[in-house]
Scaffold this motif. Structure first.
Motif, PDB file in Angstrom:
ATOM      1  N   MET A 152       0.834  -1.191   0.000  1.00  0.00           N
ATOM      2  CA  MET A 152       0.000   0.000   0.000  1.00  0.00           C
ATOM      3  C   MET A 152       0.873   1.247   0.000  1.00  0.00           C
ATOM      4  O   MET A 152       0.586   2.223  -0.695  1.00  0.00           O
ATOM      5  CB  MET A 152      -0.901  -0.030   1.238  1.00  0.00           C
ATOM      6  N   LEU A 155       2.291   1.707  -3.363  1.00  0.00           N
ATOM      7  CA  LEU A 155       1.281   2.293  -4.244  1.00  0.00           C
ATOM      8  C   LEU A 155       1.240   3.808  -4.056  1.00  0.00           C
ATOM      9  O   LEU A 155       1.225   4.573  -5.031  1.00  0.00           O
ATOM     10  CB  LEU A 155      -0.085   1.686  -3.947  1.00  0.00           C
ATOM     11  N   PHE A 249     -17.110   2.730   8.855  1.00  0.00           N
ATOM     12  CA  PHE A 249     -18.289   2.063   8.316  1.00  0.00           C
ATOM     13  C   PHE A 249     -17.937   0.865   7.439  1.00  0.00           C
ATOM     14  O   PHE A 249     -18.702  -0.061   7.296  1.00  0.00           O
ATOM     15  CB  PHE A 249     -19.121   3.063   7.507  1.00  0.00           C
ATOM     16  N   TRP A 250     -16.727   0.892   6.857  1.00  0.00           N
ATOM     17  CA  TRP A 250     -16.376  -0.185   5.931  1.00  0.00           C
ATOM     18  C   TRP A 250     -16.001  -1.465   6.668  1.00  0.00           C
ATOM     19  O   TRP A 250     -15.820  -2.500   6.067  1.00  0.00           O
ATOM     20  CB  TRP A 250     -15.220   0.241   5.040  1.00  0.00           C
ATOM     21  N   LEU A 256     -22.495  -8.528   4.949  1.00  0.00           N
ATOM     22  CA  LEU A 256     -23.079  -7.760   3.854  1.00  0.00           C
ATOM     23  C   LEU A 256     -24.588  -7.879   3.889  1.00  0.00           C
ATOM     24  O   LEU A 256     -25.135  -8.928   4.182  1.00  0.00           O
ATOM     25  CB  LEU A 256     -22.605  -8.319   2.517  1.00  0.00           C
ATOM     26  N   ALA A 264     -24.092  -6.946  -6.355  1.00  0.00           N
ATOM     27  CA  ALA A 264     -22.715  -7.250  -6.725  1.00  0.00           C
ATOM     28  C   ALA A 264     -22.615  -8.439  -7.678  1.00  0.00           C
ATOM     29  O   ALA A 264     -21.721  -8.509  -8.496  1.00  0.00           O
ATOM     30  CB  ALA A 264     -21.887  -7.517  -5.474  1.00  0.00           C
TER      31      ALA A 264
ATOM     32  N   LEU B  94      -5.425  -3.697  -3.540  1.00  0.00           N
ATOM     33  CA  LEU B  94      -5.082  -2.513  -2.754  1.00  0.00           C
ATOM     34  C   LEU B  94      -6.093  -1.382  -2.937  1.00  0.00           C
ATOM     35  O   LEU B  94      -5.712  -0.210  -2.990  1.00  0.00           O
ATOM     36  CB  LEU B  94      -3.676  -2.009  -3.114  1.00  0.00           C
ATOM     37  N   LEU B  95      -7.361  -1.748  -3.026  1.00  0.00           N
ATOM     38  CA  LEU B  95      -8.391  -0.710  -3.078  1.00  0.00           C
ATOM     39  C   LEU B  95      -8.587  -0.157  -1.671  1.00  0.00           C
ATOM     40  O   LEU B  95      -8.392  -0.864  -0.682  1.00  0.00           O
ATOM     41  CB  LEU B  95      -9.710  -1.294  -3.590  1.00  0.00           C
ATOM     42  N   LEU B  96      -8.955   1.110  -1.577  1.00  0.00           N
ATOM     43  CA  LEU B  96      -9.245   1.711  -0.277  1.00  0.00           C
ATOM     44  C   LEU B  96     -10.708   1.425   0.055  1.00  0.00           C
ATOM     45  O   LEU B  96     -11.608   1.881  -0.655  1.00  0.00           O
ATOM     46  CB  LEU B  96      -8.961   3.212  -0.314  1.00  0.00           C
ATOM     47  N   GLU B  97     -10.898   0.663   1.127  1.00  0.00           N
ATOM     48  CA  GLU B  97     -12.232   0.157   1.451  1.00  0.00           C
ATOM     49  C   GLU B  97     -13.215   1.279   1.775  1.00  0.00           C
ATOM     50  O   GLU B  97     -14.421   1.089   1.723  1.00  0.00           O
ATOM     51  CB  GLU B  97     -12.162  -0.793   2.650  1.00  0.00           C
ATOM     52  N   TRP B  98     -12.675   2.435   2.168  1.00  0.00           N
ATOM     53  CA  TRP B  98     -13.544   3.524   2.611  1.00  0.00           C
ATOM     54  C   TRP B  98     -13.883   4.474   1.480  1.00  0.00           C
ATOM     55  O   TRP B  98     -14.464   5.523   1.693  1.00  0.00           O
ATOM     56  CB  TRP B  98     -12.878   4.282   3.765  1.00  0.00           C
ATOM     57  N   ARG B  99     -13.474   4.110   0.257  1.00  0.00           N
ATOM     58  CA  ARG B  99     -13.822   4.931  -0.889  1.00  0.00           C
ATOM     59  C   ARG B  99     -14.658   4.108  -1.851  1.00  0.00           C
ATOM     60  O   ARG B  99     -14.412   2.918  -2.014  1.00  0.00           O
ATOM     61  CB  ARG B  99     -12.553   5.386  -1.622  1.00  0.00           C
ATOM     62  N   TYR B 139     -19.067   0.172  -2.737  1.00  0.00           N
ATOM     63  CA  TYR B 139     -17.804   0.093  -2.007  1.00  0.00           C
ATOM     64  C   TYR B 139     -17.107  -1.216  -2.375  1.00  0.00           C
ATOM     65  O   TYR B 139     -17.769  -2.195  -2.731  1.00  0.00           O
ATOM     66  CB  TYR B 139     -18.055   0.172  -0.494  1.00  0.00           C
ATOM     67  N   ARG B 141     -15.957  -3.656  -0.812  1.00  0.00           N
ATOM     68  CA  ARG B 141     -16.373  -4.911  -0.160  1.00  0.00           C
ATOM     69  C   ARG B 141     -17.598  -5.522  -0.825  1.00  0.00           C
ATOM     70  O   ARG B 141     -17.955  -6.660  -0.554  1.00  0.00           O
ATOM     71  CB  ARG B 141     -16.629  -4.661   1.326  1.00  0.00           C
ATOM     72  N   GLU B 142     -18.265  -4.745  -1.674  1.00  0.00           N
ATOM     73  CA  GLU B 142     -19.436  -5.281  -2.348  1.00  0.00           C
ATOM     74  C   GLU B 142     -19.074  -5.977  -3.664  1.00  0.00           C
ATOM     75  O   GLU B 142     -19.940  -6.460  -4.364  1.00  0.00           O
ATOM     76  CB  GLU B 142     -20.431  -4.153  -2.634  1.00  0.00           C
ATOM     77  N   LEU B 143     -17.775  -6.017  -3.998  1.00  0.00           N
ATOM     78  CA  LEU B 143     -17.349  -6.591  -5.270  1.00  0.00           C
ATOM     79  C   LEU B 143     -16.614  -7.915  -5.064  1.00  0.00           C
ATOM     80  O   LEU B 143     -16.040  -8.163  -4.004  1.00  0.00           O
ATOM     81  CB  LEU B 143     -16.405  -5.629  -6.004  1.00  0.00           C
TER      82      LEU B 143
END
Ligand SMILES: Nc1ncnc2c1ncn2[C@@H]1O[C@H](COP(=O)(O)OP(=O)(O)OP(=O)(O)O)[C@@H](O)[C@H]1O
Ligand SMILES: [Mg+2]
Lengths: 270, 272
Positions: A152, A155, A249-250, A256, A264, B94-99, B139, B141-143
């Motif tokens: 990370m 990145l 929140f995440w 889910l 999804a 490496l996606l940002l989970e909060w975006r 988000y 986490r939905e993928l």
């Protein structure tokens, strides 16, 4: 919808359990004829609470105030210090060792000393509350800040993020779940810290009330104070948990929602 | 697509490239004497055993790891920091989970403070390209894993990179998703023409996607063989059934197997 039902039924179950325990307690105390000054029945505790309502409320407010101030100071100092420790190798070596050593000193044992230095009163209690809740916040902040995956950071570097951007966009959000974990632990410790400090040197607050009630064999009053204290601890804890759910929140602990799953899985074209 | 005229990829040139890591436990020579020219717009795969130094080479090209010896240039400029017009994709998304998906894709532009009203449209076009148009506001986490990796690819592409670096981008995915994403990637490349440097463990994948496959030895990485893949630009899942494809795959496999049996024997470059 299903979730709401599940949550409601959990609440119901907990309520029923508590009521059952109280009833059992009441019945046992009466059947075994246990004297009031040893274990009062819940009804007596409740009566005492009502009788001394305003008085109890005053002491509750004092203790609540001490806890909140002490806790807030430890948050305001603890989180930035944790962050600084991760960023500065020098601070890391010096302060981390200092922190661990200071943690080895039982702070409760320092309470009489603080009393001598700072005098009788709120400042001493707030200080002790702060000292006890400070450490878990710092440690959890450090752990959270370090938990970022090395890739990370690569990145971030590849995107040419500045130090500040790397902190605000990557490191801090990654650390938040751990920081909140620290806050929850610290909040329960803050309650303990305030009460012990009141035991040692105070003329007001729930800790003082428990001691003086004990001394005068007013056991129902002591029980009432303990009950209020527990409720206060719970309320503070759940308030932080509530904030956590909002901010982080995440990472919500519940799975889910079914709708999200459906959304999804549609359109995955293989 | 309304893109600037940067359809030219970057040209990467490695000459006697070397990398040695110094650590408390000793020194590790990860890359030794690698010379490789990657022409603008080429798709080049690095293939080699685990731990041989593929990621190290990629990270040096990315400007994330300093070079220990030899020279490394991009468009004749020595690499000292990450190229501005570079996209990078790692094995983990490496996606940002909060975006949201959209905000993840726009991240490189936000960091460079280069977001324009156009950017949003470009991000949506990219999502369209990888069949994720409906998920812009979800988000991560939905993928699913494959969908997340596609978002990571979009994020690498949003700056219209002239150089796309990919370090085992599909390694965590199942075979079918992997092939689908590979073909997606080829389609993307014909749109944007970036130079692609692609690290993989899979011979099949390397041959299917690349213009050139570079086979590396075990650590320290040296070039064992270079294959130009004569399959033309239009490739898809069916390409795997063609005789040319099967021929090249078996040639590459032969080099790796021969090397596995006699590691000290370094065959010279075999060019088709
Ligand atoms: N920062 C580092 N410090 C010390 N040694 C390192 C470092 N990074 C990599 N190495 C060593 O360099 C060698 C090559 O590593 P590299 O990650 O490039 O391999 P790789 O070919 O990408 O392997 P894989 O296919 O498993 O990803 C390894 O032996 C590794 O231990
Ligand atoms: Mg690697």
């Amino acid at each position: 919808m299903k979730q709401l039902v599940r949550r409601l039924s959990t609440t119901l179950l907990v309520t029923i359990t508590i009521i059952a325990v109280l009833v059992l307690w009441e019945v046992l105390v009466r059947l075994l004829d246990i004297p009031m000054y040893l274990v009062p029945p819940p009804s007596a505790v409740f009566k005492e609470t009502l009788r001394l309502g305003p008085e109890l409320l005053r002491h509750t407010w004092v203790t609540f105030y001490e806890i909140v101030i002490g806790f807030l100071i430890s948050v305001v100092l603890g989180v930035p210090i944790g962050i600084l420790i991760v960023y500065s190798p020098w601070l890391e070596q010096v302060s981390y060792v200092l922190l661990v050593i200071s943690q080895a000193v039982p702070k409760v044992a320092l309470a009489p000393l603080f009393l001598v230095w700072l005098g009788f009163g709120m400042q001493t209690i707030v200080l002790l509350t702060f000292l006890i809740s400070f450490f878990p916040i710092v440690v959890n902040t450090v752990v959270g800040m370090r938990s970022i995956a090395p890739e990370m950071l690569l990145l971030a570097k590849a995107m040419k993020a500045t130090q500040l951007q790397t902190f605000a966009i990557f490191r801090l959000p990654v650390a938040l779940p751990s920081i909140f974990g620290g806050l929850k632990v610290a909040s329960t410790l803050a309650v303990v810290g305030a009460i012990v400090a009141e035991f040692v040197g105070s003329q007001e607050g729930l800790g003082y009330l428990i001691l003086s009630a004990n001394a005068n064999f007013q056991t129902p009053l002591a029980f009432a104070a303990i009950a209020i204290l527990s409720l206060m601890g719970l309320a503070i804890f759940y308030f932080i948990a509530f904030l956590e759910n909002r901010v982080v929140f995440w990472q919500r602990s519940n799975e889910l929602e079914p709708e999200a799953w459906q959304r999804a899985s549609v359109g995955v074209d293989l | 697509m309304s893109r600037s005229n940067s359809s030219l990829g970057a040209a990467v040139r490695m000459t006697n490239l070397e990398k040695t890591f110094y650590s408390r436990t000793g020194t590790v020579k990860a890359v030794e004497d690698v010379s490789l020219n990657v022409a603008a717009g080429q798709f080049v795969s690095l293939l080699g055993p685990s731990g041989c130094g593929k990621s190290t080479i990629l990270n040096m090209v990315a400007g994330l790891t300093p070079v220990s010896g030899g020279t490394l240039t991009i468009d004749d400029h020595a690499v000292t920091e990450p190229l501005d017009e570079m996209g990078i994709v790692f094995q983990r998304d490496l996606l940002l989970e909060w975006r949201t998906v959209l905000d993840n894709i726009l991240l490189p532009l936000q960091i460079k403070r280069a977001q324009t009203p156009e950017s949003l449209k470009q991000a949506l076009e990219l999502l369209e390209l990888v069949n994720l148009a409906d998920f812009a506001h979800c988000y991560p986490r939905e993928l699913s894993g494959g969908m997340r990796q596609r978002v990571a690819i979009c994020r690498a592409l949003i700056t219209t990179p002239r150089l796309l670096l990919m370090d085992e981008p599909f390694a965590a995915l199942d075979a079918l998703t992997r092939e689908q994403l590979g073909v997606d990637l080829l389609r993307i490349q014909t749109h944007y023409h970036p130079t692609v440097l692609f690290v993989t463990h899979s011979i099949d994948e390397a041959v299917l996607l690349s213009d050139t496959v570079v086979v590396l030895s075990a650590r320290p990485a040296r070039i064992l063989a270079t294959f130009d893949i004569p399959l033309g630009k239009r490739r898809d899942g069916l390409t795997r059934r063609t005789q040319e494809y099967l021929n090249v795959v078996s040639q590459v496999r032969a080099v790796l197997e021969e090397y596995a049996q006699t590691p000290c024997l370094v065959s010279s470059s075999v060019s088709e």
